[in-house]
Design a protein around this motif. Structure first.
Motif, mmCIF file in Angstrom:
data_model
loop_
_atom_site.group_PDB
_atom_site.id
_atom_site.type_symbol
_atom_site.label_atom_id
_atom_site.label_comp_id
_atom_site.label_asym_id
_atom_site.label_seq_id
_atom_site.Cartn_x
_atom_site.Cartn_y
_atom_site.Cartn_z
ATOM 1 N N ASP A 1 0.937 -1.249 -0.468
ATOM 2 C CA ASP A 1 0.015 0.084 0.130
ATOM 3 C C ASP A 1 1.000 1.002 0.505
ATOM 4 O O ASP A 1 0.795 2.040 -0.506
ATOM 5 C CB ASP A 1 -0.439 0.203 1.176
ATOM 6 C CG ASP A 1 -1.751 -1.246 1.161
ATOM 7 O OD1 ASP A 1 -2.444 -1.374 -0.009
ATOM 8 O OD2 ASP A 1 -2.783 -1.111 2.019
ATOM 9 N N LEU A 2 1.375 1.432 1.136
ATOM 10 C CA LEU A 2 2.734 2.551 1.173
ATOM 11 C C LEU A 2 3.862 2.624 -0.791
ATOM 12 O O LEU A 2 3.743 4.226 -1.400
ATOM 13 C CB LEU A 2 3.568 2.288 1.983
ATOM 14 C CG LEU A 2 3.198 2.915 3.672
ATOM 15 C CD1 LEU A 2 4.472 2.465 4.462
ATOM 16 C CD2 LEU A 2 2.925 3.716 4.208
ATOM 17 N N ARG A 3 3.897 1.343 -1.245
ATOM 18 C CA ARG A 3 4.711 1.812 -2.206
ATOM 19 C C ARG A 3 3.429 1.678 -3.644
ATOM 20 O O ARG A 3 3.835 2.956 -4.289
ATOM 21 C CB ARG A 3 5.004 0.350 -3.117
ATOM 22 C CG ARG A 3 7.057 -0.039 -1.882
ATOM 23 C CD ARG A 3 6.844 -1.615 -2.102
ATOM 24 N NE ARG A 3 8.310 -1.967 -2.253
ATOM 25 C CZ ARG A 3 8.623 -2.411 -1.746
ATOM 26 N NH1 ARG A 3 7.806 -4.097 -2.193
ATOM 27 N NH2 ARG A 3 10.052 -2.985 -1.354
ATOM 28 N N GLU A 4 2.121 1.705 -3.524
ATOM 29 C CA GLU A 4 1.185 2.334 -4.431
ATOM 30 C C GLU A 4 1.013 3.520 -3.966
ATOM 31 O O GLU A 4 0.848 4.806 -4.888
ATOM 32 C CB GLU A 4 0.487 1.315 -4.111
ATOM 33 C CG GLU A 4 -0.942 1.718 -5.355
ATOM 34 C CD GLU A 4 -2.653 0.581 -5.402
ATOM 35 O OE1 GLU A 4 -3.485 1.042 -5.085
ATOM 36 O OE2 GLU A 4 -2.435 -0.387 -3.932
ATOM 37 N N GLY B 1 3.050 5.914 -3.054
ATOM 38 C CA GLY B 1 4.384 6.441 -3.924
ATOM 39 C C GLY B 1 5.693 6.574 -3.443
ATOM 40 O O GLY B 1 6.646 7.083 -3.417
ATOM 41 N N LEU B 2 5.848 5.686 -1.721
ATOM 42 C CA LEU B 2 6.604 5.320 -1.333
ATOM 43 C C LEU B 2 7.634 4.533 -1.283
ATOM 44 O O LEU B 2 7.523 3.478 -2.159
ATOM 45 C CB LEU B 2 6.336 5.004 0.668
ATOM 46 C CG LEU B 2 7.315 5.394 1.258
ATOM 47 C CD1 LEU B 2 7.598 7.263 2.074
ATOM 48 C CD2 LEU B 2 7.665 5.091 2.312
ATOM 49 N N VAL B 3 9.408 4.780 -1.706
ATOM 50 C CA VAL B 3 9.771 4.271 -2.709
ATOM 51 C C VAL B 3 10.902 3.798 -1.345
ATOM 52 O O VAL B 3 11.405 4.347 -0.500
ATOM 53 C CB VAL B 3 11.196 4.948 -2.732
ATOM 54 C CG1 VAL B 3 12.340 4.332 -3.635
ATOM 55 C CG2 VAL B 3 10.640 5.551 -4.435
ATOM 56 N N ILE B 4 10.563 2.092 -1.220
ATOM 57 C CA ILE B 4 10.868 1.521 -0.474
ATOM 58 C C ILE B 4 12.447 0.742 -0.780
ATOM 59 O O ILE B 4 12.044 0.044 -1.723
ATOM 60 C CB ILE B 4 9.852 0.288 0.181
ATOM 61 C CG1 ILE B 4 8.676 1.745 1.113
ATOM 62 C CG2 ILE B 4 10.321 -0.648 2.003
ATOM 63 C CD1 ILE B 4 7.616 0.606 1.225
ATOM 64 N N GLU B 5 13.526 0.653 0.130
ATOM 65 C CA GLU B 5 14.387 -0.334 -0.594
ATOM 66 C C GLU B 5 14.329 -1.872 0.350
ATOM 67 O O GLU B 5 13.984 -1.759 1.699
ATOM 68 C CB GLU B 5 15.591 0.243 -0.023
ATOM 69 C CG GLU B 5 15.766 1.364 -1.513
ATOM 70 C CD GLU B 5 16.883 2.064 -1.007
ATOM 71 O OE1 GLU B 5 17.903 1.295 -0.854
ATOM 72 O OE2 GLU B 5 16.446 3.507 -2.163
ATOM 73 N N ARG C 1 -10.342 4.625 -6.910
ATOM 74 C CA ARG C 1 -8.483 5.253 -5.933
ATOM 75 C C ARG C 1 -8.050 3.912 -5.029
ATOM 76 O O ARG C 1 -6.586 3.921 -5.240
ATOM 77 C CB ARG C 1 -9.364 5.710 -4.823
ATOM 78 C CG ARG C 1 -7.126 6.658 -4.625
ATOM 79 C CD ARG C 1 -8.618 7.637 -3.052
ATOM 80 N NE ARG C 1 -8.945 6.695 -2.124
ATOM 81 C CZ ARG C 1 -9.108 6.832 -0.834
ATOM 82 N NH1 ARG C 1 -9.031 8.635 -0.766
ATOM 83 N NH2 ARG C 1 -9.465 6.024 0.173
ATOM 84 N N ASP C 2 -8.761 2.810 -4.679
ATOM 85 C CA ASP C 2 -7.978 1.766 -3.489
ATOM 86 C C ASP C 2 -7.804 1.015 -4.007
ATOM 87 O O ASP C 2 -7.659 0.118 -3.669
ATOM 88 C CB ASP C 2 -9.242 1.770 -2.381
ATOM 89 C CG ASP C 2 -9.127 3.149 -1.744
ATOM 90 O OD1 ASP C 2 -8.475 3.632 -1.478
ATOM 91 O OD2 ASP C 2 -9.855 3.234 -0.875
ATOM 92 N N ARG C 3 -8.129 0.663 -5.781
ATOM 93 C CA ARG C 3 -8.601 -0.371 -6.606
ATOM 94 C C ARG C 3 -8.897 -1.824 -6.050
ATOM 95 O O ARG C 3 -8.499 -2.662 -5.355
ATOM 96 C CB ARG C 3 -6.730 -1.912 -6.780
ATOM 97 C CG ARG C 3 -6.460 -0.049 -7.104
ATOM 98 C CD ARG C 3 -6.692 0.239 -9.160
ATOM 99 N NE ARG C 3 -5.935 0.988 -9.998
ATOM 100 C CZ ARG C 3 -5.404 1.026 -10.439
ATOM 101 N NH1 ARG C 3 -4.318 -0.054 -10.508
ATOM 102 N NH2 ARG C 3 -4.309 1.661 -10.916
#
Length: 317
Positions: A54-57, A59-63, A156-158
């Motif tokens: 959800d965070l990646r969706e 827009g947060l870039v998580i490595e 919005r939430d798919r």
């Protein structure tokens, strides 16, 4: 439930943004209260994977980083998640202000107002008033259908939805299980495009024909979402606006002005009737039925038969 999830996502994002080294699942679980209350490891793992997606969706870039011991860790570097400075000239700011004024619906109006306030804080020109009047005409997009807001949130939430839908040719509604893609307004009516799970195909639904409440059904889509959703083109085709042939109808004088506006030829017949040649495409029969006894189809024969069938279905109730 929605507030609890939002708080959990915020806590996870703060942990990932605030660390200088990758954090393992174990460390994240010990740092976030909601994860400690998850119960067993399987419940935590499912919750964490959903939250991370959800965070990646959003827009947060998580490595994802693996250390020397083979343990996987996660972090969100600030330099990778920092937006560039926002600069707007007067014309761009005015366009955003005009777009914000379009919506009459309170929920969307509040979101638009909040977005403009953030833009002002980020450097919107001080001498530009986004809410300044832009002429004598005030733009509005009316939304009267109760299904609009839940469908907007589902897009919005798919999130798949279930609703009862009455086709133009049917008397009674039937349930439709849909993965919603996009909402679009065309000719004063709102339409939803999405994947119909029961029919295994893309479909477009007119919101005014949705009856009852829109219900959420599970999470995740089973079909890929297209890059471009052609709602208007699809509806225009159904409305007969994408057509390579013509139909000949008889129309009562003084009636059916939308049909007259589309006509490529008009001939007076006398006795209170006119003959019109209009573009013929898929869905024209449903449109002609709306004019009731003021319209008589002359040709082609298949169009006449379709209109008669629809009128009989209405008469039978």
């Amino acid at each position: 439930m929605a507030i609890a999830k939002a708080e959990r996502l915020m806590n996870l994002a703060l942990c990932l943004l605030g660390t200088r080294r990758p954090l393992s699942k174990r460390e994240l679980r010990e740092s976030i209260e909601a994860y400690l209350e998850a119960g067993n490891d399987d419940s935590f793992n499912r919750m964490f994977e959903r939250d991370k997606d959800d965070l990646r969706e959003l827009g947060l870039v998580i490595e994802t980083v693996e250390n020397l011991e083979g343990e996987v860790g996660y972090l969100a570097r600030r330099d990778s998640n920092r937006l560039p400075p926002i600069t707007l000239d007067a014309e761009e700011a005015a366009a955003l202000g005009l777009a914000a004024k379009v919506w009459q619906q309170a929920r969307l109006a509040g979101a638009a107002s909040g977005a403009l306030q953030k833009l002002r804080a980020a450097g919107l020109p001080e001498d530009v008033d986004p809410y300044e009047a832009h002429g004598a005409l005030e733009p509005r997009i009316p939304v009267h259908e109760a299904a609009f807001e839940p469908l907007m949130l589902a897009c919005r939430d798919r999130r798949p939805v279930l609703f009862d839908y009455r086709k133009a040719s049917a008397v009674h509604p039937e349930p439709r299980h849909v993965e919603p893609w996009a909402l679009e307004c065309w000719r004063g009516h709102w339409y939803l495009a999405g994947w119909d799970r029961d029919r295994g195909a893309e479909r477009v639904f007119r919101l005014s024909r949705i009856t009852g409440r829109v219900r959420s059904r599970g999470t995740g889509f089973t079909a890929p979402v297209p890059d471009v959703v052609t709602v208007r083109e699809t509806v225009a085709g159904w409305a007969g606006e994408i057509a390579d042939r013509s139909a000949l109808i008889r129309l009562r004088s003084g009636a059916g002005y939308p049909l007259r506006a589309k006509a490529v030829g008009v001939r007076e017949l006398g006795d209170g009737w006119d003959e019109l040649e209009i573009p013929y495409g898929h869905g024209l029969d449903a449109w002609l039925v709306e004019f009731g006894p003021d319209v008589v189809v002359l040709e082609p024969a298949e169009l006449r038969a379709d209109v008669v069938d629809r009128l009989r279905a209405v008469a039978m109730g």
